[in-house]
Design a protein around this motif. Structure first.
Motif, PDB file in Angstrom:
ATOM      1  N   PRO A   1      75.910  18.211  24.484  1.00 25.41           N
ATOM      2  CA  PRO A   1      77.166  18.689  25.082  1.00 25.41           C
ATOM      3  C   PRO A   1      77.005  19.939  25.942  1.00 25.41           C
ATOM      4  N   ASP A   2      75.861  20.622  25.827  1.00 20.67           N
ATOM      5  CA  ASP A   2      75.639  21.822  26.634  1.00 20.67           C
ATOM      6  C   ASP A   2      75.106  21.486  28.024  1.00 20.67           C
ATOM      7  N   GLY A   3      74.750  20.238  28.246  1.00 20.62           N
ATOM      8  CA  GLY A   3      74.193  19.850  29.534  1.00 20.62           C
ATOM      9  C   GLY A   3      75.217  19.920  30.654  1.00 20.62           C
ATOM     10  N   VAL A   4      74.716  20.129  31.845  1.00 25.25           N
ATOM     11  CA  VAL A   4      75.572  20.186  33.034  1.00 25.25           C
ATOM     12  C   VAL A   4      75.150  19.067  33.986  1.00 25.25           C
ATOM     13  N   VAL A   5      76.089  18.167  34.287  1.00 17.38           N
ATOM     14  CA  VAL A   5      75.797  17.040  35.180  1.00 17.38           C
ATOM     15  C   VAL A   5      76.098  17.444  36.626  1.00 17.38           C
ATOM     16  N   SER A   6      75.183  17.144  37.519  1.00 18.51           N
ATOM     17  CA  SER A   6      75.413  17.463  38.922  1.00 18.51           C
ATOM     18  C   SER A   6      74.945  16.301  39.803  1.00 18.51           C
ATOM     19  N   THR A   7      75.644  16.134  40.911  1.00 20.58           N
ATOM     20  CA  THR A   7      75.294  15.098  41.872  1.00 20.58           C
ATOM     21  C   THR A   7      74.390  15.702  42.934  1.00 20.58           C
TER      22      THR A   7
ATOM     23  N   GLY B   1      75.520   9.608  27.110  1.00 24.40           N
ATOM     24  CA  GLY B   1      74.257   9.621  26.387  1.00 24.40           C
ATOM     25  C   GLY B   1      73.102  10.299  27.080  1.00 24.40           C
ATOM     26  N   LEU B   2      73.311  10.877  28.261  1.00 27.65           N
ATOM     27  CA  LEU B   2      72.218  11.539  28.955  1.00 27.65           C
ATOM     28  C   LEU B   2      71.883  12.878  28.296  1.00 27.65           C
ATOM     29  N   ASN B   3      70.609  13.244  28.352  1.00 26.12           N
ATOM     30  CA  ASN B   3      70.133  14.502  27.798  1.00 26.12           C
ATOM     31  C   ASN B   3      69.777  15.472  28.918  1.00 26.12           C
ATOM     32  N   ILE B   4      69.649  16.746  28.558  1.00 27.38           N
ATOM     33  CA  ILE B   4      69.192  17.745  29.509  1.00 27.38           C
ATOM     34  C   ILE B   4      67.793  17.347  29.993  1.00 27.38           C
ATOM     35  N   GLY B   5      67.611  17.355  31.288  1.00 26.91           N
ATOM     36  CA  GLY B   5      66.334  16.940  31.875  1.00 26.91           C
ATOM     37  C   GLY B   5      66.344  15.517  32.380  1.00 26.91           C
ATOM     38  N   ASP B   6      67.352  14.724  31.994  1.00 25.04           N
ATOM     39  CA  ASP B   6      67.452  13.345  32.471  1.00 25.04           C
ATOM     40  C   ASP B   6      67.923  13.314  33.923  1.00 25.04           C
ATOM     41  N   SER B   7      67.586  12.264  34.615  1.00 24.48           N
ATOM     42  CA  SER B   7      68.051  12.069  35.984  1.00 24.48           C
ATOM     43  C   SER B   7      68.217  10.575  36.241  1.00 24.48           C
ATOM     44  N   ILE B   8      69.015  10.255  37.234  1.00 22.50           N
ATOM     45  CA  ILE B   8      69.246   8.866  37.629  1.00 22.50           C
ATOM     46  C   ILE B   8      68.948   8.740  39.111  1.00 22.50           C
ATOM     47  N   THR B   9      68.148   7.759  39.464  1.00 25.35           N
ATOM     48  CA  THR B   9      67.769   7.549  40.862  1.00 25.35           C
ATOM     49  C   THR B   9      68.659   6.487  41.505  1.00 25.35           C
ATOM     50  N   ALA B  10      68.578   6.407  42.827  1.00 26.94           N
ATOM     51  CA  ALA B  10      69.390   5.419  43.559  1.00 26.94           C
ATOM     52  C   ALA B  10      69.066   4.001  43.110  1.00 26.94           C
ATOM     53  N   GLY B  11      67.790   3.752  42.795  1.00 24.04           N
ATOM     54  CA  GLY B  11      67.385   2.417  42.377  1.00 24.04           C
ATOM     55  C   GLY B  11      67.920   2.013  41.014  1.00 24.04           C
ATOM     56  N   GLN B  12      68.390   2.984  40.232  1.00 26.05           N
ATOM     57  CA  GLN B  12      68.931   2.691  38.897  1.00 26.05           C
ATOM     58  C   GLN B  12      70.443   2.448  38.930  1.00 26.05           C
ATOM     59  N   LEU B  13      71.058   2.623  40.082  1.00 27.12           N
ATOM     60  CA  LEU B  13      72.501   2.421  40.177  1.00 27.12           C
ATOM     61  C   LEU B  13      72.837   0.940  40.079  1.00 27.12           C
ATOM     62  N   SER B  14      73.990   0.670  39.497  1.00 28.66           N
ATOM     63  CA  SER B  14      74.449  -0.711  39.357  1.00 28.66           C
ATOM     64  C   SER B  14      75.331  -1.062  40.557  1.00 28.66           C
ATOM     65  N   LEU B  15      74.797  -1.872  41.458  1.00 25.96           N
ATOM     66  CA  LEU B  15      75.532  -2.262  42.659  1.00 25.96           C
ATOM     67  C   LEU B  15      76.046  -3.690  42.534  1.00 25.96           C
ATOM     68  N   PRO B  16      77.200  -3.993  43.096  1.00 24.76           N
ATOM     69  CA  PRO B  16      77.730  -5.357  43.058  1.00 24.76           C
ATOM     70  C   PRO B  16      76.796  -6.332  43.767  1.00 24.76           C
ATOM     71  N   ASP B  17      76.910  -7.594  43.414  1.00 25.99           N
ATOM     72  CA  ASP B  17      76.109  -8.634  44.067  1.00 25.99           C
ATOM     73  C   ASP B  17      76.377  -8.643  45.565  1.00 25.99           C
TER      74      ASP B  17
END
Length: 207
Positions: free
Chosen positions: A115-121, A145-161
């Motif tokens: 809960p102490d993590g800060v999410v940024s775009t 469920g993300l932890n401090i130090g986690d990141s999400i890349t463009a390739g991990q995004l869920s895009l429509p068909d």
């Protein structure tokens, strides 16, 4: 939704100022099979488009009696005053796919594993190839469920068909970092050292 625009012959800064003085917004319609068409639209219509439809949206535009389906590429406006400078539109055919941006939106940033993590775009939008008529306005990134130090890349995004990613799949879109360290508390009762007075010291040394 359908709007009407008039074709304009004059271009340039002076012509654009004259149009804005007449409550018109200069613009351009681009297409893959014809030369760009310079247009002028009612500022009221453009404000409605910006407010109710938004970027990346599709509507019908009539110019000189011919109606085309267009998608909003850009609306340029002043950041200091309510003035719209220009509107850029792309004429499209049914089912035609274009390279276009889609905004990134974070959801559930209050449901992190830490809960102490800060999410940024780190990337406000991604570029895709899609049919503007069916493409979403935004792509959501679930931070659950993300932890401090986690990141999400463009390739991990869920895009429509049917939507193809153009942005580098390795490009980081969202990160979770630790909060900035707070400054140490200062004891209000603590004594503060008096600043050294140069002249007084020199006088003391001279004695």
């Amino acid at each position: 939704m359908k709007f009407t625009a008039q074709k304009r012959e004059s271009v340039g800064t002076s012509a654009a100022k004259l149009l804005r003085n007449e409550n018109l917004v200069p613009g351009t319609v681009y297409a893959s099979d014809l030369d760009p068409i310079n247009i002028a639209m009612s500022v009221t219509d453009v404000e409605q488009i910006r407010r109710e439809i938004g970027l990346n949206s599709v509507f019908d535009l009539e110019v000189e009696g011919k109606t085309r389906t267009v998608y909003i590429r850009e609306i340029t406006q002043s950041s200091l005053k309510p003035v719209i400078y220009n509107i850029a539109l792309q004429a499209i055919k049914k089912g035609e796919k274009l390279e276009m941006p889609i905004s990134v939106v974070i959801t559930n940033d209050d449901a992190l594993a830490d809960p102490d993590g800060v999410v940024s775009t780190t990337l406000l939008e991604i570029t895709v190839i899609a049919d503007p008529a069916t493409a979403p306005d935004t792509v959501e990134v679930d931070a659950t469920g993300l932890n401090i130090g986690d990141s999400i890349t463009a390739g991990q995004l869920s895009l429509p068909d049917g939507i193809e990613l153009v942005t580098d799949p390795e490009e980081v879109v969202v990160t979770v970092s630790a909060p900035d360290e707070a400054p140490e508390d200062v004891d209000p009762e603590a004594e503060t050292a008096e600043p050294e007075v140069i002249n007084e010291k020199e006088e003391a040394d001279a004695e």
